[in-house]
Write a protein that holds these residues in place. Structure first.
Motif, PDB file in Angstrom:
ATOM      1  N   MET A 122       1.900 -13.909  28.040  1.00 43.35           N
ATOM      2  CA  MET A 122       2.716 -12.699  27.940  1.00 43.35           C
ATOM      3  C   MET A 122       3.724 -12.642  29.092  1.00 43.35           C
ATOM      4  SD  MET A 122       1.558  -8.796  28.422  1.00 43.35           S
ATOM      5  CE  MET A 122       1.869  -8.897  30.174  1.00 43.35           C
ATOM      6  N   LEU A 123       3.283 -13.045  30.278  1.00 42.18           N
ATOM      7  CA  LEU A 123       4.183 -13.024  31.438  1.00 42.18           C
ATOM      8  C   LEU A 123       5.306 -14.056  31.302  1.00 42.18           C
ATOM      9  CD1 LEU A 123       1.555 -12.673  34.326  1.00 42.18           C
ATOM     10  CD2 LEU A 123       3.124 -10.897  33.498  1.00 42.18           C
ATOM     11  N   GLU A 125       6.738 -14.803  28.357  1.00 44.78           N
ATOM     12  CA  GLU A 125       7.597 -14.448  27.205  1.00 44.78           C
ATOM     13  C   GLU A 125       9.052 -14.143  27.571  1.00 44.78           C
ATOM     14  OE1 GLU A 125       4.595 -12.474  23.923  1.00 44.78           O
ATOM     15  OE2 GLU A 125       5.777 -11.183  25.221  1.00 44.78           O
ATOM     16  N   SER A 181       0.784  -9.638  36.830  1.00 45.17           N
ATOM     17  CA  SER A 181       0.607  -8.534  35.875  1.00 45.17           C
ATOM     18  C   SER A 181       0.111  -7.279  36.592  1.00 45.17           C
ATOM     19  CB  SER A 181      -0.363  -8.918  34.758  1.00 45.17           C
ATOM     20  OG  SER A 181      -1.688  -8.974  35.239  1.00 45.17           O
ATOM     21  N   GLU A 182       0.479  -6.117  36.042  1.00 50.68           N
ATOM     22  CA  GLU A 182      -0.030  -4.826  36.545  1.00 50.68           C
ATOM     23  C   GLU A 182      -0.463  -4.020  35.338  1.00 50.68           C
ATOM     24  OE1 GLU A 182       2.354  -2.749  39.609  1.00 50.68           O
ATOM     25  OE2 GLU A 182       3.651  -4.500  39.504  1.00 50.68           O
ATOM     26  N   ILE A 183      -1.517  -4.493  34.688  1.00 51.52           N
ATOM     27  CA  ILE A 183      -1.961  -3.881  33.440  1.00 51.52           C
ATOM     28  C   ILE A 183      -3.036  -2.826  33.692  1.00 51.52           C
ATOM     29  CG2 ILE A 183      -3.042  -4.381  31.202  1.00 51.52           C
ATOM     30  CD1 ILE A 183      -1.647  -7.142  31.349  1.00 51.52           C
ATOM     31  N   GLU A 234     -15.221   4.685  23.044  1.00 51.05           N
ATOM     32  CA  GLU A 234     -13.778   4.846  22.837  1.00 51.05           C
ATOM     33  C   GLU A 234     -12.979   4.083  23.896  1.00 51.05           C
ATOM     34  OE1 GLU A 234     -12.072   5.673  20.321  1.00 51.05           O
ATOM     35  OE2 GLU A 234     -10.171   5.481  21.372  1.00 51.05           O
ATOM     36  N   GLU A 237     -12.987   0.614  22.635  1.00 50.49           N
ATOM     37  CA  GLU A 237     -12.110   0.478  21.465  1.00 50.49           C
ATOM     38  C   GLU A 237     -10.646   0.453  21.893  1.00 50.49           C
ATOM     39  OE1 GLU A 237     -12.648  -0.118  18.380  1.00 50.49           O
ATOM     40  OE2 GLU A 237     -14.730   0.400  17.962  1.00 50.49           O
ATOM     41  N   PHE A 238     -10.298   1.276  22.892  1.00 53.67           N
ATOM     42  CA  PHE A 238      -8.920   1.318  23.388  1.00 53.67           C
ATOM     43  C   PHE A 238      -8.537  -0.044  23.972  1.00 53.67           C
ATOM     44  CE2 PHE A 238      -5.840   2.037  26.828  1.00 53.67           C
ATOM     45  CZ  PHE A 238      -4.818   2.619  26.104  1.00 53.67           C
ATOM     46  N   ASP A 241      -8.027  -2.524  21.186  1.00 52.03           N
ATOM     47  CA  ASP A 241      -6.721  -2.311  20.536  1.00 52.03           C
ATOM     48  C   ASP A 241      -5.596  -2.897  21.392  1.00 52.03           C
ATOM     49  OD1 ASP A 241      -7.678  -1.063  18.277  1.00 52.03           O
ATOM     50  OD2 ASP A 241      -7.449   0.965  19.067  1.00 52.03           O
ATOM     51  N   LEU A 242      -5.719  -2.697  22.697  1.00 55.95           N
ATOM     52  CA  LEU A 242      -4.698  -3.218  23.611  1.00 55.95           C
ATOM     53  C   LEU A 242      -4.665  -4.749  23.571  1.00 55.95           C
ATOM     54  CD1 LEU A 242      -2.754  -1.967  25.743  1.00 55.95           C
ATOM     55  CD2 LEU A 242      -4.470  -2.517  27.443  1.00 55.95           C
ATOM     56  N   ASP A 244      -5.620  -6.588  21.122  1.00 53.23           N
ATOM     57  CA  ASP A 244      -5.048  -6.946  19.808  1.00 53.23           C
ATOM     58  C   ASP A 244      -3.534  -6.941  19.865  1.00 53.23           C
ATOM     59  OD1 ASP A 244      -7.380  -7.308  18.490  1.00 53.23           O
ATOM     60  OD2 ASP A 244      -7.336  -5.446  17.340  1.00 53.23           O
ATOM     61  N   ALA A 245      -2.998  -5.888  20.524  1.00 56.49           N
ATOM     62  CA  ALA A 245      -1.533  -5.747  20.603  1.00 56.49           C
ATOM     63  C   ALA A 245      -0.928  -6.882  21.420  1.00 56.49           C
ATOM     64  CB  ALA A 245      -1.176  -4.403  21.221  1.00 56.49           C
ATOM     65  N   LEU A 246      -1.631  -7.319  22.437  1.00 58.63           N
ATOM     66  CA  LEU A 246      -1.087  -8.375  23.299  1.00 58.63           C
ATOM     67  C   LEU A 246      -1.243  -9.757  22.679  1.00 58.63           C
ATOM     68  CD1 LEU A 246      -2.246  -7.219  26.839  1.00 58.63           C
ATOM     69  CD2 LEU A 246      -0.011  -6.987  25.775  1.00 58.63           C
ATOM     70  N   VAL A 248      -0.500 -10.637  19.756  1.00 53.85           N
ATOM     71  CA  VAL A 248       0.532 -10.969  18.753  1.00 53.85           C
ATOM     72  C   VAL A 248       1.915 -10.961  19.377  1.00 53.85           C
ATOM     73  CG1 VAL A 248      -0.743 -10.184  16.752  1.00 53.85           C
ATOM     74  CG2 VAL A 248       0.656  -8.544  17.997  1.00 53.85           C
TER      75      VAL A 248
ATOM     76  N   GLY B  40       5.796  -7.751  34.686  1.00 57.72           N
ATOM     77  CA  GLY B  40       4.330  -7.700  34.722  1.00 57.72           C
ATOM     78  C   GLY B  40       3.694  -6.427  34.217  1.00 57.72           C
ATOM     79  N   ILE B 123       0.094  -0.504  16.935  1.00 58.57           N
ATOM     80  CA  ILE B 123      -1.112  -0.821  16.156  1.00 58.57           C
ATOM     81  C   ILE B 123      -1.809   0.461  15.711  1.00 58.57           C
ATOM     82  CG2 ILE B 123      -1.553  -3.095  17.177  1.00 58.57           C
ATOM     83  CD1 ILE B 123      -3.510  -1.793  19.029  1.00 58.57           C
TER      84      ILE B 123
END
Lengths: 248, 157
Positions: A122-123, A125, A181-183, A234, A237-238, A241-242, A244-246, A248, B40, B123
């Motif tokens: 991702m970094l 991209e 990254s700063e996720i 939850e 699950e969050f 989901d995150l 999953d989003a990353l 693709v 980032g 999503i």
């Protein structure tokens, strides 16, 4: 019944004995037989999970979706103040100062640590790089990622930020971080399988209490963090989901 | 939705009227000032099934220019930039309402009239088989993709 416990294969080698100490503590606290099996690879660990050979796991976030949605695991706790972050580094004398300056065919050294690989790609991209237009150099450890950079075999290296920070000062002086990254919300978690689900609340209470107890804190020190915090369904699950989003 | 205020805008601006999802209309002021996407970071926000913002992270607040209080309860279209073609958002809603992921390059409007580009993934959040909300995760896009979309979106207006 003896429960089967495993730790994601990306654990720091410095914490190997710590996980055995933690397992001993856990057995004493629960009065249950718990066998700790450390797998050498994510593939071996995955096979054990698919064969229902794991009841308790300190899981990589990348595996969380499969564990929760396919195998019925429930989250218990995560280390306080510890998040998985990735970074991209180059050799200190590299001409590259921005990911956007990287070209197609870039040689990337990385381990098989799945969440770090995902965050690392991702970094990259913003440089229009993907697994399809780069050359991946597979390494068994982060020190070997550094070695690939120092020897000029790789253009960039993907590191777990914590592993990079733990490299010696001498090695880091020969490397340069391009981007980190700063996720903040992607983390490993201790998770219980269906056989242990009925003891979820009890296990969570024991884990959270560790940080308030001298003996418990000593055990946690060997794992590299100070306390556990509960993770509810939850929250997990969050994060799934995150991820999953990353992906693709 | 919160009105756009000229006093919030930084620099010379143009005015546009947007027809938004759900029959909303909004007058916006926009400038040519780009805020670069921070390296980032991820911008994360969650909406209910009607597109009303229920959660946003720190990066969302920083990049949008709004306070969290201003964002929570607003439609996600508070970020809609006049350069974005309506067809892109129709595709987004058509895709996520089928339970699928949507991904695209989006130009967002800041509170100060400036803009920022993102690579967005939306999503559907499914719990016990039921759609309960949507999460949007934004990350830094490549300049190549931004340049392609600038041309494409202008042709779709």
């Amino acid at each position: 019944m003896t429960y089967q416990f495993t730790v994601s294969p990306d654990f720091s080698p410095d914490h190997l004995s710590g996980w055995y100490i933690f397992n001993t503590w856990l057995q004493k606290q629960t009065g249950e037989g718990i066998h700790l099996e450390m797998y050498n690879s994510f593939q071996e660990q995955g096979t054990a999970i698919q064969n229902d050979g794991v009841d308790l796991i300190y899981a990589n976030p990348f595996d969380a979706a499969m564990l929760v949605r396919d195998k019925g695991f429930c989250p218990l706790a995560k280390p306080v103040g510890v998040a998985d972050e990735a970074l991209i580094a180059v050799s200190a004398d590299s001409a590259i100062y921005d990911v956007a300056d990287l070209s197609l065919g870039t040689k990337i050294a990385m381990t098989d640590d799945p969440d770090v690989r995902m965050m690392g790609m991702m970094l990259l991209e913003p440089g229009d790089l993907s697994a399809n237009n780069t050359q991946i150099i597979h390494c068994n450890a982060y020190i070997l990622v550094a070695k690939q950079l120092l020897q000029g075999h790789a253009d960039v290296g993907v590191f777990l930020a914590e592993a990079y920070d733990d490299l010696s000062g001498m090695i880091k002086s020969k490397l340069r971080v391009l981007v980190r990254s700063e996720i903040s919300v992607i983390h490993h978690a201790l998770m219980a399988g269906p056989n242990l689900a009925h003891r979820k609340e009890e296990l969570q209470a024991l884990l959270v209490a560790m940080g308030a107890d001298d003996k418990g804190r000593d055990v946690l020190k060997n794992l590299g963090f100070e306390a556990w915090a509960t993770v509810d369904h939850e929250d997990m699950e969050f994060m799934i989901d995150l991820m999953d989003a990353l992906a693709v | 939705m919160r009105d756009f205020k000229p006093e919030d805008v930084v620099g010379g601006y143009k005015e546009a009227v947007l027809d938004l999802y759900g029959g909303l209309r909004r007058v916006v002021f926009y400038t040519n000032i780009e805020t670069p996407y921070p390296d980032g970071k991820l911008i994360v926000s969650t909406t209910d099934t009607n597109g009303i913002i229920t959660h946003g992270n720190k990066a969302f607040v920083e990049m949008s220019g709004y306070t969290l209080d201003e964002l929570i309860g607003s439609p996600h279209s508070i970020l809609r930039h006049p350069d974005m073609p309506a067809v892109a958002f129709k595709d987004l809603w058509d895709t996520v309402s089928k339970g699928e992921h949507w991904q695209g390059i989006v130009k967002n409007l800041r509170k100060d009239g400036g803009y920022y580009w993102v690579k967005a993934t939306v999503i559907p959040n499914i719990r016990q088989g039921k759609l309960v909300s949507y999460t949007s995760v934004r990350r830094k896009p490549s300049r190549t993709k931004v340049e392609e979309c600038t041309v494409l979106y202008a042709s779709l207006k």
